[in-house]
Design a protein around this motif. Structure first.
Motif, PDB file in Angstrom:
ATOM      1  N   LEU A   1       0.776  -0.826   0.084  1.00 38.97           N
ATOM      2  CA  LEU A   1       0.276   0.141   0.216  1.00 38.97           C
ATOM      3  C   LEU A   1       0.848   1.784   0.073  1.00 38.97           C
ATOM      4  CD1 LEU A   1      -3.147  -0.995   2.702  1.00 38.97           C
ATOM      5  CD2 LEU A   1      -2.769  -1.344  -0.262  1.00 38.97           C
ATOM      6  N   GLY A   2       2.535   1.070   0.189  1.00 32.71           N
ATOM      7  CA  GLY A   2       3.229   2.062   0.396  1.00 32.71           C
ATOM      8  C   GLY A   2       3.539   2.463  -0.558  1.00 32.71           C
ATOM      9  N   GLY A   3       3.999   1.829  -1.480  1.00 32.13           N
ATOM     10  CA  GLY A   3       4.036   1.335  -2.513  1.00 32.13           C
ATOM     11  C   GLY A   3       3.360   2.240  -4.108  1.00 32.13           C
ATOM     12  N   MET A   4       1.983   2.138  -3.271  1.00 33.30           N
ATOM     13  CA  MET A   4       1.406   2.363  -4.704  1.00 33.30           C
ATOM     14  C   MET A   4       0.233   3.781  -4.327  1.00 33.30           C
ATOM     15  SD  MET A   4      -2.215  -0.236  -4.047  1.00 33.30           S
ATOM     16  CE  MET A   4      -3.506   0.108  -5.015  1.00 33.30           C
ATOM     17  N   ALA A   5       0.856   3.820  -2.723  1.00 32.65           N
ATOM     18  CA  ALA A   5      -0.017   5.696  -2.557  1.00 32.65           C
ATOM     19  C   ALA A   5       1.463   6.669  -3.122  1.00 32.65           C
ATOM     20  CB  ALA A   5       0.156   5.985  -0.896  1.00 32.65           C
ATOM     21  N   LEU A   6       2.613   6.127  -3.491  1.00 32.84           N
ATOM     22  CA  LEU A   6       3.924   6.486  -4.262  1.00 32.84           C
ATOM     23  C   LEU A   6       4.129   6.851  -4.872  1.00 32.84           C
ATOM     24  CD1 LEU A   6       6.910   7.945  -3.730  1.00 32.84           C
ATOM     25  CD2 LEU A   6       7.234   5.575  -3.693  1.00 32.84           C
ATOM     26  N   SER A   7       2.790   6.191  -5.784  1.00 29.90           N
ATOM     27  CA  SER A   7       2.793   6.298  -7.388  1.00 29.90           C
ATOM     28  C   SER A   7       1.765   7.293  -7.900  1.00 29.90           C
ATOM     29  CB  SER A   7       2.907   4.455  -8.241  1.00 29.90           C
ATOM     30  OG  SER A   7       1.513   4.525  -7.139  1.00 29.90           O
ATOM     31  N   LEU A   8       0.571   7.079  -6.413  1.00 33.44           N
ATOM     32  CA  LEU A   8      -0.440   8.149  -6.758  1.00 33.44           C
ATOM     33  C   LEU A   8      -0.122   9.201  -6.739  1.00 33.44           C
ATOM     34  CD1 LEU A   8      -3.027   6.477  -5.255  1.00 33.44           C
ATOM     35  CD2 LEU A   8      -3.454   6.717  -6.880  1.00 33.44           C
ATOM     36  N   GLY A   9       1.002   9.614  -5.636  1.00 34.97           N
ATOM     37  CA  GLY A   9       1.965  11.213  -4.829  1.00 34.97           C
ATOM     38  C   GLY A   9       2.635  11.663  -6.713  1.00 34.97           C
ATOM     39  N   LEU A  10       3.241  10.655  -7.058  1.00 29.83           N
ATOM     40  CA  LEU A  10       3.786  11.090  -8.038  1.00 29.83           C
ATOM     41  C   LEU A  10       3.240  11.307  -9.590  1.00 29.83           C
ATOM     42  CD1 LEU A  10       7.108   8.384  -8.412  1.00 29.83           C
ATOM     43  CD2 LEU A  10       7.321  10.494  -7.494  1.00 29.83           C
ATOM     44  N   LEU A  11       1.819  10.596  -9.574  1.00 33.63           N
ATOM     45  CA  LEU A  11       0.657  11.231 -10.696  1.00 33.63           C
ATOM     46  C   LEU A  11       0.426  12.331 -10.503  1.00 33.63           C
ATOM     47  CD1 LEU A  11       0.226  10.239 -13.156  1.00 33.63           C
ATOM     48  CD2 LEU A  11      -2.144   8.767 -11.808  1.00 33.63           C
ATOM     49  N   VAL A  12       0.000  12.453  -9.032  1.00 35.45           N
ATOM     50  CA  VAL A  12      -0.631  13.820  -8.794  1.00 35.45           C
ATOM     51  C   VAL A  12       0.078  14.877  -8.799  1.00 35.45           C
ATOM     52  CG1 VAL A  12      -1.420  15.218  -6.774  1.00 35.45           C
ATOM     53  CG2 VAL A  12      -2.388  13.128  -7.262  1.00 35.45           C
ATOM     54  N   TYR A  13       1.519  14.774  -8.787  1.00 33.50           N
ATOM     55  CA  TYR A  13       2.608  15.616  -8.716  1.00 33.50           C
ATOM     56  C   TYR A  13       2.855  16.044 -10.570  1.00 33.50           C
ATOM     57  CZ  TYR A  13       6.956  18.739  -8.645  1.00 33.50           C
ATOM     58  OH  TYR A  13       8.013  18.907  -8.275  1.00 33.50           O
ATOM     59  N   ARG A  14       2.755  15.562 -11.133  1.00 31.53           N
ATOM     60  CA  ARG A  14       2.761  15.337 -12.415  1.00 31.53           C
ATOM     61  C   ARG A  14       1.397  16.179 -12.927  1.00 31.53           C
ATOM     62  NH1 ARG A  14       5.802  12.755 -15.480  1.00 31.53           N
ATOM     63  NH2 ARG A  14       4.310  12.091 -17.819  1.00 31.53           N
ATOM     64  N   SER A  15       0.307  16.892 -11.672  1.00 35.88           N
ATOM     65  CA  SER A  15      -1.077  17.776 -12.720  1.00 35.88           C
ATOM     66  C   SER A  15      -0.655  19.529 -12.498  1.00 35.88           C
ATOM     67  CB  SER A  15      -2.158  17.170 -12.312  1.00 35.88           C
ATOM     68  OG  SER A  15      -1.772  17.042 -10.589  1.00 35.88           O
ATOM     69  N   LEU A  16       0.339  19.442 -11.310  1.00 36.03           N
ATOM     70  CA  LEU A  16       1.293  20.674 -11.054  1.00 36.03           C
ATOM     71  C   LEU A  16       1.346  21.015 -11.262  1.00 36.03           C
ATOM     72  CD1 LEU A  16       1.154  19.705  -6.793  1.00 36.03           C
ATOM     73  CD2 LEU A  16      -0.878  20.208  -7.957  1.00 36.03           C
ATOM     74  N   HIS A  17       1.193  22.233 -12.251  1.00 38.95           N
ATOM     75  CA  HIS A  17       2.628  23.607 -13.709  1.00 38.95           C
ATOM     76  C   HIS A  17       2.065  25.100 -12.835  1.00 38.95           C
ATOM     77  CE1 HIS A  17       2.597  20.208 -15.852  1.00 38.95           C
ATOM     78  NE2 HIS A  17       0.955  19.722 -15.427  1.00 38.95           N
ATOM     79  N   PHE A  18       2.649  25.235 -11.558  1.00 39.47           N
ATOM     80  CA  PHE A  18       2.878  26.407 -11.110  1.00 39.47           C
ATOM     81  C   PHE A  18       4.288  27.101 -11.179  1.00 39.47           C
ATOM     82  CE2 PHE A  18       1.480  24.106  -7.459  1.00 39.47           C
ATOM     83  CZ  PHE A  18       2.463  24.597  -6.528  1.00 39.47           C
ATOM     84  N   PRO A  19       5.408  27.848 -10.962  1.00 39.21           N
ATOM     85  CA  PRO A  19       6.518  28.065 -10.763  1.00 39.21           C
ATOM     86  C   PRO A  19       7.076  27.694  -9.823  1.00 39.21           C
ATOM     87  CG  PRO A  19       4.910  30.014 -11.494  1.00 39.21           C
ATOM     88  CD  PRO A  19       4.113  29.542 -11.269  1.00 39.21           C
ATOM     89  N   SER A  20       6.609  27.668  -8.446  1.00 39.65           N
ATOM     90  CA  SER A  20       7.216  27.383  -7.332  1.00 39.65           C
ATOM     91  C   SER A  20       6.478  26.054  -7.130  1.00 39.65           C
ATOM     92  CB  SER A  20       6.714  28.290  -6.270  1.00 39.65           C
ATOM     93  OG  SER A  20       5.847  28.317  -6.174  1.00 39.65           O
ATOM     94  N   CYS A  21       6.400  24.820  -7.894  1.00 43.79           N
ATOM     95  CA  CYS A  21       5.502  23.658  -7.518  1.00 43.79           C
ATOM     96  C   CYS A  21       6.907  22.890  -6.765  1.00 43.79           C
ATOM     97  CB  CYS A  21       5.494  23.253  -8.914  1.00 43.79           C
ATOM     98  SG  CYS A  21       4.910  21.144  -8.435  1.00 43.79           S
ATOM     99  N   LEU A  22       7.293  22.555  -7.012  1.00 48.96           N
ATOM    100  CA  LEU A  22       9.131  21.887  -6.227  1.00 48.96           C
ATOM    101  C   LEU A  22       8.592  21.764  -4.560  1.00 48.96           C
ATOM    102  CD1 LEU A  22      10.076  19.425  -6.129  1.00 48.96           C
ATOM    103  CD2 LEU A  22      12.176  20.690  -7.184  1.00 48.96           C
ATOM    104  N   PRO A  23       8.974  24.324  -4.321  1.00 48.97           N
ATOM    105  CA  PRO A  23       9.655  24.120  -2.769  1.00 48.97           C
ATOM    106  C   PRO A  23       8.156  24.195  -2.495  1.00 48.97           C
ATOM    107  CG  PRO A  23       9.803  25.678  -4.215  1.00 48.97           C
ATOM    108  CD  PRO A  23       9.680  24.750  -5.283  1.00 48.97           C
ATOM    109  N   THR A  24       6.783  24.243  -3.005  1.00 44.25           N
ATOM    110  CA  THR A  24       5.935  24.265  -2.148  1.00 44.25           C
ATOM    111  C   THR A  24       5.072  22.754  -1.799  1.00 44.25           C
ATOM    112  OG1 THR A  24       4.712  25.931  -3.785  1.00 44.25           O
ATOM    113  CG2 THR A  24       3.037  24.659  -2.803  1.00 44.25           C
ATOM    114  N   VAL A  25       5.280  21.832  -2.818  1.00 43.18           N
ATOM    115  CA  VAL A  25       5.429  20.142  -2.273  1.00 43.18           C
ATOM    116  C   VAL A  25       6.107  20.067  -0.673  1.00 43.18           C
ATOM    117  CG1 VAL A  25       3.712  20.719  -4.282  1.00 43.18           C
ATOM    118  CG2 VAL A  25       6.265  19.084  -3.963  1.00 43.18           C
TER     119      VAL A  25
END
Length: 338
Positions: free
Chosen positions: A198-222
């Motif tokens: 389940l931890g691996g599933m949550a990690l893959s979902l988190g990566l997919l959600v991150y790919r949908s974020l598009h704003f300049p300060s995305c990386l430091p914000t998350v």
């Protein structure tokens, strides 16, 4: 004069010839790494290798002062909070823009759940096996999610590398799954493997959600949100579910500091890499964490490593080489002529 006649227009050998220089490529044909190659190299060198040290250092901190897992998570999240100063200096909102705030918080929650499941799994399952199941499930789930939700296909070499890395992980964790005991002990062990999955599933979902974020300060914000959400969840939990421990030896503090710094570096590099390369390929390259952890388990912790672990690690490394070599391509730089 003889040199004025066209038949006698020969070069003057009495003058020294200029040194020969190798021909240089035109500016529009210079080679640079593709985005996918950059992402995979960052995931390998900055994501997988540092993360491989986190597990052994966590084990050393627990052996030295019996540091609870939630307290270690709390200390790890503290290293993410200073990123708020960077966001303030840039004038960016701490929680991200209003239209992407919900997804950014969801990404943080999924990552905290992933690490929480991993920390809970290692209490009843060997560290190497828990990390192996978590990385394997994240790879498979990332491939399926990207294929179904993003319609992002993979080449035959990529599928070969994914299959090889998954087979290598099965070789590592297979003997442990085959020796589950009956009764309560076996039930807790099976529950540990389920939590790791389940931890691996949550990690893959988190990566997919991150790919949908598009704003300049995305990386430091998350990165800041991960520390904030993890701190809000681990502080009450460490006092309710576990007993806080204050380490009093330099080894424990050194291990806690190393875990916080290396985990932060790995988090940032993986978040960057997943925007450049396919998330399934990034997760497959992150299997190098298991290989590093096995090496440290043998040479630093002096724990036995089974022959199946060595064989599986070799298969994983070969698969990573296939994926990296297949995606190692160049692009020609082109200049727009006005």
């Amino acid at each position: 004069q003889a040199g004025s006649h066209p038949y006698f227009n020969l070069p003057d050998f009495t003058q020294p010839s200029p040194p020969s220089t190798p021909p240089s490529l035109p500016s529009n044909q210079r080679c640079r790494l593709s985005d996918a190659t950059k992402g995979l190299l960052v995931a390998l060198l900055g994501g997988g290798l540092p993360a491989g040290f986190v597990g052994p250092f966590s084990r050393m901190a627990y052996q030295a002062s019996h540091l609870p897992s939630l307290e270690l998570l709390m200390c790890r999240c503290l290293f993410h909070l200073p990123i708020a100063l960077l966001l303030k200096l840039r004038g960016d909102p701490l929680l991200g823009p209003p239209d992407a705030r919900g997804r950014a918080c969801l990404h943080a929650v999924l990552n905290v759940l992933s690490i929480g499941c991993a920390y809970s799994a290692v209490q009843v399952v060997p560290v190497g096996n828990a990390a192996t199941v978590r990385k394997g499930s994240s790879t498979v789930c990332s491939a399926l999610l990207a294929l179904c939700l993003e319609s992002q296909g993979l080449s035959g070499y990529d599928w070969c590398g994914l299959l090889g890395s998954t087979v290598g992980l099965i070789i590592i964790v297979g003997p442990g799954l085959g020796t589950l005991q009956e009764g309560t002990t076996g039930l807790y062990t099976a529950l540990g493997y389920v939590l790791a999955f389940l931890g691996g599933m949550a990690l893959s979902l988190g990566l997919l959600v991150y790919r949908s974020l598009h704003f300049p300060s995305c990386l430091p914000t998350v990165a800041f949100l991960f520390g904030l959400v993890g701190l809000l969840g681990s502080v009450p939990g460490v006092f309710v579910l576990q007993t806080p421990v204050l380490p009093n030896d330099p080894l424990s503090w050194s291990c806690v500091g190393a875990v916080g710094i290396l985990a932060l570096v790995s988090f940032v590099c993986v978040s960057y890499a997943v925007t450049k390369a396919h998330p399934a390929l990034v997760c497959a390259v992150l299997h190098s964490e298991v290989v590093v952890a096995l090496m440290l388990q043998y040479y630093v912790l002096y724990e036995a490593v089974a022959p199946s672990d060595i064989m599986g690690a070799g298969v994983v490394l070969g698969s990573i080489a296939i994926i990296t070599a297949q995606n190692f391509s160049c692009k020609s730089e082109t200049k727009l002529e006005s």
